[in-house]
Write an enzyme that holds these catalytic residues in place. Sequence first.
Site, PDB file in Angstrom:
ATOM      1  N   ASN A   9       0.871  -1.182   0.000  1.00 10.29           N
ATOM      2  CA  ASN A   9       0.000   0.000   0.000  1.00 10.29           C
ATOM      3  C   ASN A   9       0.906   1.229   0.000  1.00 10.29           C
ATOM      4  O   ASN A   9       1.451   1.601   1.033  1.00 10.29           O
ATOM      5  CB  ASN A   9      -0.893  -0.012   1.253  1.00 10.29           C
ATOM      6  CG  ASN A   9      -1.685   1.276   1.367  1.00 10.29           C
ATOM      7  OD1 ASN A   9      -1.826   2.027   0.394  1.00 10.29           O
ATOM      8  ND2 ASN A   9      -2.217   1.550   2.553  1.00 10.29           N
ATOM      9  N   TRP A  10       1.041   1.826  -1.156  1.00  7.21           N
ATOM     10  CA  TRP A  10       1.959   2.969  -1.275  1.00  7.21           C
ATOM     11  C   TRP A  10       1.370   4.272  -0.731  1.00  7.21           C
ATOM     12  O   TRP A  10       2.058   5.285  -0.697  1.00  7.21           O
ATOM     13  CB  TRP A  10       2.357   3.165  -2.746  1.00  7.21           C
ATOM     14  CG  TRP A  10       3.312   2.141  -3.252  1.00  7.21           C
ATOM     15  CD1 TRP A  10       3.969   1.184  -2.515  1.00  7.21           C
ATOM     16  CD2 TRP A  10       3.732   1.959  -4.606  1.00  7.21           C
ATOM     17  NE1 TRP A  10       4.768   0.430  -3.338  1.00  7.21           N
ATOM     18  CE2 TRP A  10       4.642   0.880  -4.631  1.00  7.21           C
ATOM     19  CE3 TRP A  10       3.426   2.593  -5.816  1.00  7.21           C
ATOM     20  CZ2 TRP A  10       5.249   0.433  -5.796  1.00  7.21           C
ATOM     21  CZ3 TRP A  10       4.024   2.149  -6.979  1.00  7.21           C
ATOM     22  CH2 TRP A  10       4.924   1.080  -6.969  1.00  7.21           C
ATOM     23  N   HIS A  95      -9.514   1.297   4.687  1.00  8.41           N
ATOM     24  CA  HIS A  95      -8.241   1.528   5.389  1.00  8.41           C
ATOM     25  C   HIS A  95      -8.480   2.527   6.530  1.00  8.41           C
ATOM     26  O   HIS A  95      -9.279   3.453   6.394  1.00  8.41           O
ATOM     27  CB  HIS A  95      -7.193   2.068   4.418  1.00  8.41           C
ATOM     28  CG  HIS A  95      -5.821   2.084   4.998  1.00  8.41           C
ATOM     29  ND1 HIS A  95      -5.396   3.073   5.858  1.00  8.41           N
ATOM     30  CD2 HIS A  95      -4.787   1.215   4.882  1.00  8.41           C
ATOM     31  CE1 HIS A  95      -4.154   2.814   6.230  1.00  8.41           C
ATOM     32  NE2 HIS A  95      -3.766   1.696   5.652  1.00  8.41           N
ATOM     33  N   GLU A  97      -6.890   4.985   7.551  1.00  8.78           N
ATOM     34  CA  GLU A  97      -6.694   6.398   7.211  1.00  8.78           C
ATOM     35  C   GLU A  97      -7.930   6.962   6.516  1.00  8.78           C
ATOM     36  O   GLU A  97      -8.303   8.117   6.706  1.00  8.78           O
ATOM     37  CB  GLU A  97      -5.444   6.553   6.334  1.00  8.78           C
ATOM     38  CG  GLU A  97      -4.178   6.390   7.174  1.00  8.78           C
ATOM     39  CD  GLU A  97      -2.981   5.830   6.421  1.00  8.78           C
ATOM     40  OE1 GLU A  97      -2.970   5.866   5.184  1.00  8.78           O
ATOM     41  OE2 GLU A  97      -2.055   5.345   7.100  1.00  8.78           O
ATOM     42  N   GLY A 173       2.034   2.560  10.734  1.00  7.68           N
ATOM     43  CA  GLY A 173       2.962   3.671  10.543  1.00  7.68           C
ATOM     44  C   GLY A 173       3.649   4.130  11.805  1.00  7.68           C
ATOM     45  O   GLY A 173       4.253   5.201  11.835  1.00  7.68           O
ATOM     46  N   SER A 212       3.124  -1.821  10.556  1.00  8.55           N
ATOM     47  CA  SER A 212       4.564  -1.777  10.814  1.00  8.55           C
ATOM     48  C   SER A 212       5.268  -3.097  10.513  1.00  8.55           C
ATOM     49  O   SER A 212       6.226  -3.474  11.194  1.00  8.55           O
ATOM     50  CB  SER A 212       4.850  -1.314  12.247  1.00  8.55           C
ATOM     51  OG  SER A 212       4.384   0.018  12.418  1.00  8.55           O
ATOM     52  N   GLY A 233       2.668  -1.006   4.411  1.00  9.55           N
ATOM     53  CA  GLY A 233       2.714   0.404   4.024  1.00  9.55           C
ATOM     54  C   GLY A 233       4.140   0.865   3.822  1.00  9.55           C
ATOM     55  O   GLY A 233       4.754   0.657   2.772  1.00  9.55           O
ATOM     56  N   GLY A 234       4.715   1.481   4.843  1.00  9.60           N
ATOM     57  CA  GLY A 234       6.031   2.111   4.738  1.00  9.60           C
ATOM     58  C   GLY A 234       7.107   1.225   4.115  1.00  9.60           C
ATOM     59  O   GLY A 234       7.855   1.655   3.231  1.00  9.60           O
TER      60      GLY A 234
HETATM   61  C1  PEP Z   1      -0.917   0.332   5.973  1.00  7.01           C
HETATM   62  O1  PEP Z   1      -0.927   1.476   5.563  1.00  7.01           O
HETATM   63  O2  PEP Z   1      -1.828  -0.459   5.650  1.00  7.01           O
HETATM   64  C2  PEP Z   1       0.166  -0.076   6.850  1.00  7.01           C
HETATM   65  C3  PEP Z   1       0.100  -1.247   7.424  1.00  7.01           C
HETATM   66  O3  PEP Z   1       1.194   0.814   7.006  1.00  7.01           O
HETATM   67  P1  PEP Z   1       2.611   0.517   7.734  1.00  7.01           P
HETATM   68  O4  PEP Z   1       3.106  -0.793   7.189  1.00  7.01           O
HETATM   69  O5  PEP Z   1       3.470   1.664   7.347  1.00  7.01           O
HETATM   70  O6  PEP Z   1       2.330   0.416   9.192  1.00  7.01           O
END
Ligand code: PEP
Length: 251
Positions: A9-10, A95, A97, A173, A212, A233-234
């Site tokens: 997930n960018w 999501h 966010e 995140g 994370s 994500g990251g």
């Molecule tokens: C996400 O955005 O779905 C996510 C899990 O982000 P991160 O891996 O950065 O925690």
Amino acid sequence: MRTPLVAANWKMHKTRAEATAFVEAALPQLTGLDGVEVVVCPAFTALETVGRLLAGSAVRLGAQNLHWEREGAFTGEVSAGMLAELGCTYVIVGHSERRRLFGDTDERVRRKVRAAFDAGLVPILCVGETLEERQAGQTESRVAGQVAVATADLSADEVAHLVVAYEPVWAIGTGQAATGQEANRVIGLIRQHLRHRFGPAADAVRIQYGGSVTARNAAEFFSQPEVDGALVGGASLNPHEFAAITRTARR
Ligand code: PEP
């Protein structure tokens, strides 16, 4: 046996040029990997570019959001049919966010999940509790409630194709991932809830962990029997780290 799904997930990262550089670096490392399915979810603006680069490979294209209507006066929105036309197979729905910043209620998420299936897309349904909910002992009820509403008008056959991402909001995140054991426990509860409502179809549902995940901690999650891959994500922004996570997920 369920094939784990690792999805990048960018979020709002990567121009088309940056997305191209990522695929050029990652694709050779992702090609020919058995026992895992891989999805890349760029921003809307890079979907077509990434889709063209992935064509002919086993890596799938996914979007990060959609609108539930097929068309109409919804300025700035994108429909499921538009995503399918671009070659998307998956779409992330609900999501945290989007729930927190853009008003995606459980009811909106339900409509988006329905719209995704109607257009032939597979939703990656995100659920998860906030830190306050966890501290109040509401993890199970919150997550089960999100799953119940989102799947309210699905058939057992559709549910069998659904992907769920268990993403505790406090882990996204933050660098503070859940433990593998805890992710396994909550994912097991989600599957129990789905089994209660949809029977054996629940055993086909892939339920990822997200929050994370990195190349360093991925094995802790993927060694758990209930964890069917990850939504990343990251760490998915780096092609080498994403490829390393993907390799770790193979079953
Ligand atoms: C996400 O955005 O779905 C996510 C899990 O982000 P991160 O891996 O950065 O925690």
